[in-house]
Design a protein around this motif. Sequence first.
Motif, PDB file in Angstrom:
ATOM      1  N   ASP A 243       0.787  -1.231   0.000  1.00  0.00           N
ATOM      2  CA  ASP A 243       0.000   0.000   0.000  1.00  0.00           C
ATOM      3  C   ASP A 243       0.821   1.285   0.000  1.00  0.00           C
ATOM      4  OD1 ASP A 243      -2.772  -1.142   0.288  1.00  0.00           O
ATOM      5  OD2 ASP A 243      -1.835  -2.025   2.053  1.00  0.00           O
ATOM      6  N   ILE A 244       1.698   1.439   1.002  1.00  0.00           N
ATOM      7  CA  ILE A 244       2.367   2.726   1.222  1.00  0.00           C
ATOM      8  C   ILE A 244       3.872   2.532   1.328  1.00  0.00           C
ATOM      9  CG2 ILE A 244       2.626   4.683   2.818  1.00  0.00           C
ATOM     10  CD1 ILE A 244      -0.259   4.163   3.735  1.00  0.00           C
ATOM     11  N   HIS A 245       4.618   3.391   0.640  1.00  0.00           N
ATOM     12  CA  HIS A 245       6.076   3.451   0.809  1.00  0.00           C
ATOM     13  C   HIS A 245       6.426   4.884   1.162  1.00  0.00           C
ATOM     14  CE1 HIS A 245      10.323   3.174   0.364  1.00  0.00           C
ATOM     15  NE2 HIS A 245      10.335   2.028  -0.299  1.00  0.00           N
ATOM     16  N   GLY A 246       7.153   5.071   2.263  1.00  0.00           N
ATOM     17  CA  GLY A 246       7.511   6.406   2.721  1.00  0.00           C
ATOM     18  C   GLY A 246       9.000   6.603   2.845  1.00  0.00           C
ATOM     19  N   GLY A 247       9.366   7.864   2.969  1.00  0.00           N
ATOM     20  CA  GLY A 247      10.764   8.221   3.178  1.00  0.00           C
ATOM     21  C   GLY A 247      10.933   9.718   3.067  1.00  0.00           C
ATOM     22  N   GLY A 248      12.159  10.175   3.211  1.00  0.00           N
ATOM     23  CA  GLY A 248      12.448  11.600   3.071  1.00  0.00           C
ATOM     24  C   GLY A 248      12.411  12.033   1.617  1.00  0.00           C
ATOM     25  N   MET A 249      12.154  13.313   1.400  1.00  0.00           N
ATOM     26  CA  MET A 249      12.088  13.870   0.052  1.00  0.00           C
ATOM     27  C   MET A 249      13.383  13.632  -0.715  1.00  0.00           C
ATOM     28  SD  MET A 249       9.615  15.591  -1.545  1.00  0.00           S
ATOM     29  CE  MET A 249       8.744  16.687  -0.404  1.00  0.00           C
ATOM     30  N   ALA A 278       8.335  12.916   3.108  1.00  0.00           N
ATOM     31  CA  ALA A 278       8.387  13.981   4.120  1.00  0.00           C
ATOM     32  C   ALA A 278       9.448  14.994   3.724  1.00  0.00           C
ATOM     33  CB  ALA A 278       8.709  13.384   5.487  1.00  0.00           C
ATOM     34  N   ASN A 279       9.151  16.267   3.966  1.00  0.00           N
ATOM     35  CA  ASN A 279      10.077  17.326   3.568  1.00  0.00           C
ATOM     36  C   ASN A 279      11.151  17.555   4.631  1.00  0.00           C
ATOM     37  OD1 ASN A 279      11.120  19.413   1.926  1.00  0.00           O
ATOM     38  ND2 ASN A 279       9.044  19.979   1.285  1.00  0.00           N
ATOM     39  N   MET A 280      12.074  18.441   4.314  1.00  0.00           N
ATOM     40  CA  MET A 280      13.266  18.621   5.157  1.00  0.00           C
ATOM     41  C   MET A 280      13.059  19.686   6.241  1.00  0.00           C
ATOM     42  SD  MET A 280      15.848  20.810   2.749  1.00  0.00           S
ATOM     43  CE  MET A 280      15.456  22.466   2.213  1.00  0.00           C
ATOM     44  N   LEU A 281      14.038  19.729   7.125  1.00  0.00           N
ATOM     45  CA  LEU A 281      14.085  20.749   8.170  1.00  0.00           C
ATOM     46  C   LEU A 281      15.149  21.785   7.825  1.00  0.00           C
ATOM     47  CD1 LEU A 281      14.085  18.706  11.503  1.00  0.00           C
ATOM     48  CD2 LEU A 281      12.170  19.897  10.465  1.00  0.00           C
ATOM     49  N   THR A 282      14.903  23.023   8.245  1.00  0.00           N
ATOM     50  CA  THR A 282      15.948  24.040   8.210  1.00  0.00           C
ATOM     51  C   THR A 282      16.141  24.561   9.634  1.00  0.00           C
ATOM     52  OG1 THR A 282      14.315  25.759   7.678  1.00  0.00           O
ATOM     53  CG2 THR A 282      15.476  24.735   5.834  1.00  0.00           C
ATOM     54  N   GLN A 326       2.662  20.617   8.184  1.00  0.00           N
ATOM     55  CA  GLN A 326       2.267  19.388   7.486  1.00  0.00           C
ATOM     56  C   GLN A 326       3.515  18.678   6.986  1.00  0.00           C
ATOM     57  OE1 GLN A 326       1.752  18.072   4.216  1.00  0.00           O
ATOM     58  NE2 GLN A 326      -0.077  16.823   4.489  1.00  0.00           N
ATOM     59  N   TYR A 327       3.512  17.373   6.964  1.00  0.00           N
ATOM     60  CA  TYR A 327       4.742  16.607   6.722  1.00  0.00           C
ATOM     61  C   TYR A 327       5.386  16.918   5.368  1.00  0.00           C
ATOM     62  CZ  TYR A 327       2.333  13.351   3.548  1.00  0.00           C
ATOM     63  OH  TYR A 327       1.649  12.790   2.494  1.00  0.00           O
TER      64      TYR A 327
END
Length: 494
Positions: A243-249, A278-282, A326-327
Amino acid sequence: MKRYEEQELTIYNSISKKKEKFVPINEGAIGMYVCGPTVYSNVHLGNCRTFLSFDLVFRYLKHLGYKVRYVRNITDAGHLENDGESGDDPILKKARIEQLEPMEVVQKYTVDFHNIMKTFNAHPPSIEPTATGHIVEQIQIVENIIEQGYAYEKNGSVYFDVMKYNEDHKYGILSGRNLEDMIANTRELAAQSDKKNPQDFALWKKADPEHIMRWPSPWSVGFPGWHLECTVMSTKYLGNQFDIHGGGMDLKFPHHECEIAQAEASNGQNPVNYWMHANMLTLNGKKMSKSTGNFILPRDMFSGDNDIFNKPFAPTVVKFFMYQAQYRSILDFSKEALEASEKGFNRLMDAYRSIGGVKTSESSSIDVTRWRQSCYDAMNDDFNSPILIAQLFEGAKFINSVLDGSEIITEKDLQLLKQTMQDFIFDVLGLVDIAESTAQDGNKLSETIKLLIQLRDKARANKDFETSDKIRDELQKAGIQLKDGKDGTTFSLN
């Protein structure tokens, strides 16, 4: 409880680049794979945000009543620099620097990762496989891809033939990249001389003499390519299509693009229905980077031992702050933003704790049922945590309004309000009430000190003054003062 039958969840699918209604392959059951850490250093906040984003997804899916098999791997071999194609293996590099065995490095930083995730009150995955634990399966899938005509061996290494694959499939379907453009813009490097095409990627690499982590294979003594492990472990535990595959951008290309190609070349079908990134942090408006010094480790934030923030922040406050974006959005860490988030968190918790003091009436001036659904609507809209948090503050506003007499509520609605706050604050967001946990810790400390006082009393009764004095002195060093009186021994915290 099958709440999913009453809710319509939509997910932004990176492959279609739009929100889609979520329909699992098997009703009531979900398979989800998330790319885990490469364990060669302490986990940083950017990694934490990705894993906390998918902890939120995991929690909400379970809250809806789905049976979720959540697989998150540990990369402990095969991840070279330069997108896993060349350069040093960061685990081996760290092993040389710290004069450790590679598996000591892996163990050290795997434990650190688990401890940090536990501190954030994140659920562990259902299965946490390692790359080194699936070497046999990785060799088997390479053999299969060669048999299908999509890979070739050269000088002991095996490469995926991207041009051949692109004749029958679409390489670049996830990232939106065009293969012809990529080839035109790529210069042939000496390290890539064994490849037919610079876009080809390694499935198996022949080990150099100094490469410690190595395994026998039909082609050479070597190690698997970085992209291969996730294809193997996701399909082994979730099936050829899940169903779902996730990870960092940052993993969208080349890592996830290569995963799709490997799976389709091997199994003949699209492996994943919904891709999530998911997006990154600054930090203070700049990209987090260890090389520039613009980064901070989670533990340093919790302790306050850093040069960026002037005070410590509780893990649950940091988590709450992350969920206020939002992620899929870029999130910037700053002192002002975190302090504002901390105040908001305390306000929300104060309101929740004050529910017990609410007096009920025979009627309600608040539509609690409608408000409850608005909380679900937020999460159903691609796990929109900032909108959910805004709704929870509406709930806090309701509580305060009833307390000050400007609103009234029935007992039934009050219980629904309390249950909804509890469900979404603790079950879905996974936050922790700091005041309550501090009180619990205080009770544990008090009981421990009382036990030590009993042991000291026993030592004194037996004229074992050395042990008696040692207990008193060690407690004093820890900031705990014992005071002997006619009614027994009491203590105070310095």
